[in-house]
Design an enzyme around this catalytic site. Structure first.
Site, PDB file in Angstrom:
ATOM      1  N   HIS A 129      -6.279   3.006  -6.177  1.00 31.49           N
ATOM      2  CA  HIS A 129      -4.881   2.651  -6.420  1.00 31.49           C
ATOM      3  C   HIS A 129      -4.349   1.674  -4.980  1.00 31.49           C
ATOM      4  CE1 HIS A 129      -4.733   6.262  -8.887  1.00 31.49           C
ATOM      5  NE2 HIS A 129      -3.348   5.956  -9.278  1.00 31.49           N
ATOM      6  N   LYS A 144       0.519   3.261  -2.416  1.00 29.29           N
ATOM      7  CA  LYS A 144       0.843   4.615  -3.084  1.00 29.29           C
ATOM      8  C   LYS A 144       1.091   5.599  -1.889  1.00 29.29           C
ATOM      9  CE  LYS A 144      -1.396   7.810  -6.492  1.00 29.29           C
ATOM     10  NZ  LYS A 144       0.214   7.927  -7.203  1.00 29.29           N
TER      11      LYS A 144
END
Length: 266
Positions: free
Chosen positions: A156, A160
């Site tokens: 990600h 995040k």
């Protein structure tokens, strides 16, 4: 013509929130009536997204926007610290909730489910709105029946907040449901660097990568005698999550209690 579903979005300034605002606004069956973000200062949202049609002021008080707009549905894309209280507030006001924020634990999910049932509304907690990601999890669950050895790598963007991702945890849980109980792993294995082997969810190792340039990606790697199987899904743009968001809103308005995972809506 049926009355439109009135929707508010919390976390509207976030990357997912902005896309959700645009998607709800563009849907003919939905009516965007409010946008909320803790950073909001009353500015007009049309200037933020460069769309004059989204003529709503950005609020920072959820209770006030609920009282003012009386929405049918709240979509939450905030953060793990805010999501529980936001959903609790909405459910207490008999507002259906669609939650894309990860970080809710089992105790909190149980409380929200109980509250939703008491208020006779629905709450959907969706780890991943990408339809392709849901299919990836389903395929992984199917494969687990034939390949018991598996690890998950999720990648990600570097902003995040939680690790591992909700999708990775959900994938591990689904794999566990479809494979036999396994003996303990190699006890002689030694980590020269703590955490090098990743986290362990029900004997499924999960490795979290956080780097700029990524959006949301996951591969599930199965190993067998003389072969391996890799199932991978990639999200290149957050707009790819929006069909799942819209699907969840329309489904949950007719549903009571808790739904966990988009696969239970598709």
């Amino acid at each position: 013509m049926a009355e439109k579903i009135k929707v508010i979005i919390t976390g509207a300034l976030g990357k997912m929130g902005v896309e959700a605002v645009k998607a709800v606004h563009e849907d003919n069956e939905l009516s965007l009536v409010g946008v909320v973000d803790v950073k909001g200062k009353g500015e007009n949202f049309s200037e933020i997204v460069n769309n004059k049609e989204i003529n709503l002021n950005l609020e920072n008080d959820l209770d006030r926007i609920i009282a003012k707009t009386k929405p049918d549905v709240m979509v939450d894309f905030t953060n793990p610290q805010a999501v529980f209280n936001n959903v609790k507030t909405a459910l207490s006001n008999k507002i259906t909730c669609v939650v894309g924020t990860t970080g809710l634990n089992e105790v909190e999910l149980n409380q929200l489910e109980k509250l939703a049932i008491e208020q006779e509304v629905g709450v959907a907690v969706i780890p991943n709105f990408a339809i392709g990601a849901v299919l990836m999890m389903k395929f992984a669950k199917d494969a687990a029946k034939y390949f018991s050895d598996v690890e998950v790598i999720e990648l990600h963007h570097d902003q995040k907040m939680d690790a591992p991702s909700g999708t990775a945890i959900k994938t591990a849980q689904m794999i566990t449901e479809n494979r036999e109980q396994r003996p303990p792993r190699n006890t002689k294995e030694f980590e020269k660097v703590a955490g090098a082997r990743g986290g362990d969810v029900n004997q499924v190792r999960i490795h979290s990568v956080r780097l700029p340039g990524f959006i949301a990606h996951q591969e599930v790697i199965f190993g067998g005698v003389g072969q391996s199987l890799t199932i991978r899904h990639d999200s290149y743009d957050r707009v790819g999550f929006m069909p799942g968001v819209i699907m969840a809103i329309k489904h949950m308005i007719e549903t009571k209690g808790l739904v966990y995972g988009l696969e239970n809506i598709m």
